[in-house]
Design a protein around this motif. Structure first.
Motif, PDB file in Angstrom:
ATOM      1  N   CYS A 129       0.845  -1.190   0.000  1.00 39.27           N
ATOM      2  CA  CYS A 129       0.000   0.000   0.000  1.00 39.27           C
ATOM      3  C   CYS A 129       0.882   1.243   0.000  1.00 39.27           C
ATOM      4  O   CYS A 129       2.075   1.173   0.301  1.00 39.27           O
ATOM      5  CB  CYS A 129      -0.965   0.030   1.185  1.00 39.27           C
ATOM      6  N   ILE A 130       0.278   2.361  -0.352  1.00 36.59           N
ATOM      7  CA  ILE A 130       0.919   3.666  -0.267  1.00 36.59           C
ATOM      8  C   ILE A 130       0.052   4.536   0.639  1.00 36.59           C
ATOM      9  O   ILE A 130      -1.177   4.583   0.473  1.00 36.59           O
ATOM     10  CB  ILE A 130       1.068   4.327  -1.649  1.00 36.59           C
ATOM     11  N   ALA A 131       0.704   5.201   1.581  1.00 37.42           N
ATOM     12  CA  ALA A 131      -0.003   6.103   2.485  1.00 37.42           C
ATOM     13  C   ALA A 131       0.436   7.533   2.202  1.00 37.42           C
ATOM     14  O   ALA A 131       1.613   7.793   1.953  1.00 37.42           O
ATOM     15  CB  ALA A 131       0.308   5.744   3.935  1.00 37.42           C
ATOM     16  N   SER A 132      -0.517   8.450   2.218  1.00 37.58           N
ATOM     17  CA  SER A 132      -0.178   9.870   2.114  1.00 37.58           C
ATOM     18  C   SER A 132       0.054  10.400   3.532  1.00 37.58           C
ATOM     19  O   SER A 132      -0.605   9.969   4.483  1.00 37.58           O
ATOM     20  CB  SER A 132      -1.282  10.647   1.401  1.00 37.58           C
ATOM     21  N   LEU A 133       1.026  11.308   3.655  1.00 41.48           N
ATOM     22  CA  LEU A 133       1.431  11.811   4.966  1.00 41.48           C
ATOM     23  C   LEU A 133       1.279  13.319   5.034  1.00 41.48           C
ATOM     24  O   LEU A 133       1.502  14.016   4.048  1.00 41.48           O
ATOM     25  CB  LEU A 133       2.901  11.458   5.227  1.00 41.48           C
ATOM     26  N   ASN A 134       0.896  13.810   6.215  1.00 40.20           N
ATOM     27  CA  ASN A 134       0.986  15.239   6.472  1.00 40.20           C
ATOM     28  C   ASN A 134       1.797  15.428   7.753  1.00 40.20           C
ATOM     29  O   ASN A 134       2.349  14.456   8.272  1.00 40.20           O
ATOM     30  CB  ASN A 134      -0.400  15.907   6.519  1.00 40.20           C
ATOM     31  N   SER A 135       1.879  16.628   8.272  1.00 37.35           N
ATOM     32  CA  SER A 135       2.776  16.898   9.396  1.00 37.35           C
ATOM     33  C   SER A 135       2.373  16.206  10.688  1.00 37.35           C
ATOM     34  O   SER A 135       3.198  16.028  11.575  1.00 37.35           O
ATOM     35  CB  SER A 135       2.879  18.403   9.638  1.00 37.35           C
ATOM     36  N   SER A 136       1.125  15.810  10.803  1.00 41.96           N
ATOM     37  CA  SER A 136       0.679  15.243  12.075  1.00 41.96           C
ATOM     38  C   SER A 136       0.243  13.783  12.020  1.00 41.96           C
ATOM     39  O   SER A 136       0.016  13.185  13.064  1.00 41.96           O
ATOM     40  CB  SER A 136      -0.467  16.087  12.645  1.00 41.96           C
ATOM     41  N   ALA A 137       0.132  13.190  10.813  1.00 39.13           N
ATOM     42  CA  ALA A 137      -0.382  11.820  10.754  1.00 39.13           C
ATOM     43  C   ALA A 137      -0.437  11.307   9.318  1.00 39.13           C
ATOM     44  O   ALA A 137      -0.197  12.046   8.368  1.00 39.13           O
ATOM     45  CB  ALA A 137      -1.802  11.775  11.336  1.00 39.13           C
ATOM     46  N   ILE A 138      -0.782  10.039   9.200  1.00 40.68           N
ATOM     47  CA  ILE A 138      -1.157   9.492   7.898  1.00 40.68           C
ATOM     48  C   ILE A 138      -2.486  10.141   7.532  1.00 40.68           C
ATOM     49  O   ILE A 138      -3.416  10.176   8.348  1.00 40.68           O
ATOM     50  CB  ILE A 138      -1.318   7.955   7.983  1.00 40.68           C
ATOM     51  N   SER A 139      -2.599  10.658   6.325  1.00 42.67           N
ATOM     52  CA  SER A 139      -3.839  11.319   5.919  1.00 42.67           C
ATOM     53  C   SER A 139      -4.719  10.431   5.041  1.00 42.67           C
ATOM     54  O   SER A 139      -5.853  10.783   4.761  1.00 42.67           O
ATOM     55  CB  SER A 139      -3.537  12.638   5.215  1.00 42.67           C
ATOM     56  N   GLY A 140      -4.199   9.292   4.624  1.00 39.39           N
ATOM     57  CA  GLY A 140      -5.019   8.370   3.843  1.00 39.39           C
ATOM     58  C   GLY A 140      -4.194   7.258   3.238  1.00 39.39           C
ATOM     59  O   GLY A 140      -2.971   7.345   3.151  1.00 39.39           O
ATOM     60  N   ILE A 141      -4.874   6.198   2.866  1.00 43.67           N
ATOM     61  CA  ILE A 141      -4.253   5.098   2.126  1.00 43.67           C
ATOM     62  C   ILE A 141      -4.764   5.227   0.707  1.00 43.67           C
ATOM     63  O   ILE A 141      -5.961   5.115   0.459  1.00 43.67           O
ATOM     64  CB  ILE A 141      -4.605   3.724   2.735  1.00 43.67           C
ATOM     65  N   ILE A 142      -3.854   5.498  -0.220  1.00 48.43           N
ATOM     66  CA  ILE A 142      -4.290   5.826  -1.574  1.00 48.43           C
ATOM     67  C   ILE A 142      -4.118   4.681  -2.565  1.00 48.43           C
ATOM     68  O   ILE A 142      -4.669   4.726  -3.639  1.00 48.43           O
ATOM     69  CB  ILE A 142      -3.572   7.087  -2.099  1.00 48.43           C
ATOM     70  N   ASP A 143      -3.350   3.674  -2.206  1.00 47.46           N
ATOM     71  CA  ASP A 143      -3.113   2.613  -3.181  1.00 47.46           C
ATOM     72  C   ASP A 143      -2.916   1.256  -2.485  1.00 47.46           C
ATOM     73  O   ASP A 143      -1.827   0.697  -2.537  1.00 47.46           O
ATOM     74  CB  ASP A 143      -1.885   2.961  -4.039  1.00 47.46           C
ATOM     75  N   PRO A 144      -3.993   0.718  -1.861  1.00 50.69           N
ATOM     76  CA  PRO A 144      -3.815  -0.593  -1.226  1.00 50.69           C
ATOM     77  C   PRO A 144      -3.788  -1.716  -2.270  1.00 50.69           C
ATOM     78  O   PRO A 144      -4.381  -1.597  -3.343  1.00 50.69           O
ATOM     79  CB  PRO A 144      -5.053  -0.713  -0.343  1.00 50.69           C
ATOM     80  N   MET A 145      -3.096  -2.793  -1.951  1.00 51.73           N
ATOM     81  CA  MET A 145      -3.086  -3.973  -2.807  1.00 51.73           C
ATOM     82  C   MET A 145      -4.527  -4.473  -2.948  1.00 51.73           C
ATOM     83  O   MET A 145      -5.300  -4.446  -2.002  1.00 51.73           O
ATOM     84  CB  MET A 145      -2.208  -5.057  -2.176  1.00 51.73           C
ATOM     85  N   GLU A 146      -4.861  -4.912  -4.148  1.00 53.90           N
ATOM     86  CA  GLU A 146      -6.227  -5.327  -4.414  1.00 53.90           C
ATOM     87  C   GLU A 146      -6.519  -6.719  -3.874  1.00 53.90           C
ATOM     88  O   GLU A 146      -5.658  -7.576  -3.815  1.00 53.90           O
ATOM     89  CB  GLU A 146      -6.500  -5.302  -5.914  1.00 53.90           C
ATOM     90  N   LYS A 147      -7.791  -6.898  -3.490  1.00 58.84           N
ATOM     91  CA  LYS A 147      -8.271  -8.244  -3.115  1.00 58.84           C
ATOM     92  C   LYS A 147      -8.618  -8.958  -4.417  1.00 58.84           C
ATOM     93  O   LYS A 147      -9.154  -8.365  -5.342  1.00 58.84           O
ATOM     94  CB  LYS A 147      -9.498  -8.133  -2.225  1.00 58.84           C
ATOM     95  N   ILE A 148      -8.250 -10.223  -4.479  1.00 58.53           N
ATOM     96  CA  ILE A 148      -8.525 -11.007  -5.681  1.00 58.53           C
ATOM     97  C   ILE A 148      -9.333 -12.245  -5.308  1.00 58.53           C
ATOM     98  O   ILE A 148      -9.403 -12.630  -4.159  1.00 58.53           O
ATOM     99  CB  ILE A 148      -7.211 -11.436  -6.393  1.00 58.53           C
ATOM    100  N   SER A 149      -9.914 -12.846  -6.304  1.00 60.66           N
ATOM    101  CA  SER A 149     -10.599 -14.124  -6.103  1.00 60.66           C
ATOM    102  C   SER A 149     -10.314 -14.995  -7.322  1.00 60.66           C
ATOM    103  O   SER A 149     -10.112 -14.489  -8.400  1.00 60.66           O
ATOM    104  CB  SER A 149     -12.099 -13.919  -5.900  1.00 60.66           C
ATOM    105  N   GLY A 150     -10.281 -16.268  -7.115  1.00 57.22           N
ATOM    106  CA  GLY A 150      -9.939 -17.176  -8.187  1.00 57.22           C
ATOM    107  C   GLY A 150     -11.110 -17.786  -8.859  1.00 57.22           C
ATOM    108  O   GLY A 150     -12.224 -17.666  -8.574  1.00 57.22           O
TER     109      GLY A 150
END
Length: 150
Positions: A129-150
Motif C-alpha cells: 500500500c501507499i499512504a499519504s502523509l501530512n505533518s501530524s499523521a497518515i492522511s489516507g491510504i491511496i493505493d492498497p493492494m487489491e483483493k482477488i478471487s480465483g
C-alpha cells in the motif's frame, strides 16, 4: 528417449516454482483473504491474512503495525519483497521482507525489482500500500493492494 518429464505425475518432482507458475498464470498479485489496512496517527496496520505474489502463496500470520513517522508530508509505501536467497527451512522462514520507503511524490519512488522467481530469479517486489502523509499523521491510504478471487 523423450525430452519431456512429468511434473504433476506420480513419482515425479513437483517444486514450489512448478506450482507457482500455474498460480501466476491464473491469479494476479494481490490479497486472497484478510490483510486489511487501517491507520491511526503515524501507525499503519495490516491484519492477518493470505497474499499471492508471483504465484507464491504467503500467510501474514498476525496483525502488524508500521511506524510511518519517518517523513512529514509526502508518501510512504510498504514494499513486500520475496528474496529466495534468504532462509527457508521447516522451522524458519525469512524469504518475505517488509520495508517502508518514503518519497516527496509518487513518481519519486524507486522502481520495483520483479524478477521471475519461478524461472531462476531471486527477488520479486510488490507494493502492499501507499499512504499519504501530512505533518501530524497518515492522511489516507491511496493505493492498497487489491483483493482477488480465483
Amino acid at each position: 528417449m523423450s525430452n519431456f518429464t512429468g511434473v504433476t505425475f506420480a513419482n515425479q518432482h513437483f517444486s514450489p516454482a512448478d506450482d507457482a507458475m500455474v498460480r501466476r498464470a491464473i491469479l494476479p498479485d494481490g490479497i486472497l483473504t484478510g490483510c486489511d489496512f487501517a491507520y491511526s496517527g503515524f501507525s499503519l496496520t495490516m491484519t492477518e491474512g493470505y497474499l499471492i505474489l508471483c504465484g507464491r502463496q504467503i500467510k501474514h500470520t498476525e496483525t502488524q503495525n508500521w511506524d510511518l513517522s519517518g517523513k512529514n508530508f509526502g508518501f510512504a509505501r510498504l514494499v513486500l519483497t520475496i528474496d529466495l536467497s534468504r532462509t527457508s527451512t521447516q522451522t524458519e522462514f525469512d524469504q518475505v521482507v517488509d520495508t517502508v520507503e518514503y518519497a516527496d511524490t509518487l513518481a519519486a519512488f524507486p522502481d520495483l525489482v520483479q524478477e521471475d522467481i519461478n524461472i531462476g530469479g531471486t527477488k520479486y517486489q510488490v507494493v502492499a500500500c501507499i499512504a499519504s502523509l501530512n505533518s501530524s499523521a497518515i492522511s489516507g491510504i491511496i493505493d492498497p493492494m487489491e483483493k482477488i478471487s480465483g
